[in-house]
Design a protein around this motif. Structure first.
Motif: not given
Length: 146
Positions: A96-102
């Motif tokens: 939920t957090l790292a996927g969209p940020a990357v």
């Protein structure tokens, strides 16, 4: 010193837009090829089953604890096979957090690079503190819950 004289050494010119564009395309192609090869291997290798040839987490190996990234390989496998619920169970914070940020950072890098501009992501001190804080809380929570 005369008013029109230079005050110091000339600043070196940055890379040309053409070279930035070429470097971006080359790096993106290499990353895409390596990612595709890893995805093909992972597609046929179920990390949920023991005995698979996959790199173990060195933090878990050394401490017996789950790190904030543990479950990422299983999560990627589950996402490739369309099982979002199981992927969420493998590592909810990473999904939920790292996927969209990357995805955002890579998108910005590609848009800037194709446009001939160098993209240098900067995370301020508060941003670093937030990322490290989330990682620490996630690691503690998932190790306490089990």
């Amino acid at each position: 010193m005369s008013p029109g004289a230079p005050r110091g050494p000339a600043e070196p010119a940055g890379p040309s837009a053409k070279s930035v564009r070429a470097r971006t395309v080359r790096q993106a192609s290499i990353a895409l090829g390596a990612g595709a090869a890893a995805a093909v291997y992972l597609w046929h290798t179920d990390p949920h089953q023991p005995g698979q040839l996959l790199l173990p987490c060195p933090f878990k190996w050394a401490t017996g604890l789950l790190c904030p990234l543990c479950g990422g390989t299983r999560m990627a496998y589950d996402l490739m096979h369309g099982d979002v619920v199981r992927a969420f169970h493998d590592n909810a914070a990473l999904l939920t957090l790292a996927g969209p940020a990357v995805a955002y950072a890579v998108g910005r890098w590609l848009v800037a690079g194709i446009g001939g501009r160098v993209y240098r992501p900067r995370l301020p001190a508060r941003g670093n503190a937030v990322v490290l804080g989330i990682a620490a809380v996630w690691m503690i929570a998932r190790n306490l819950v089990g």
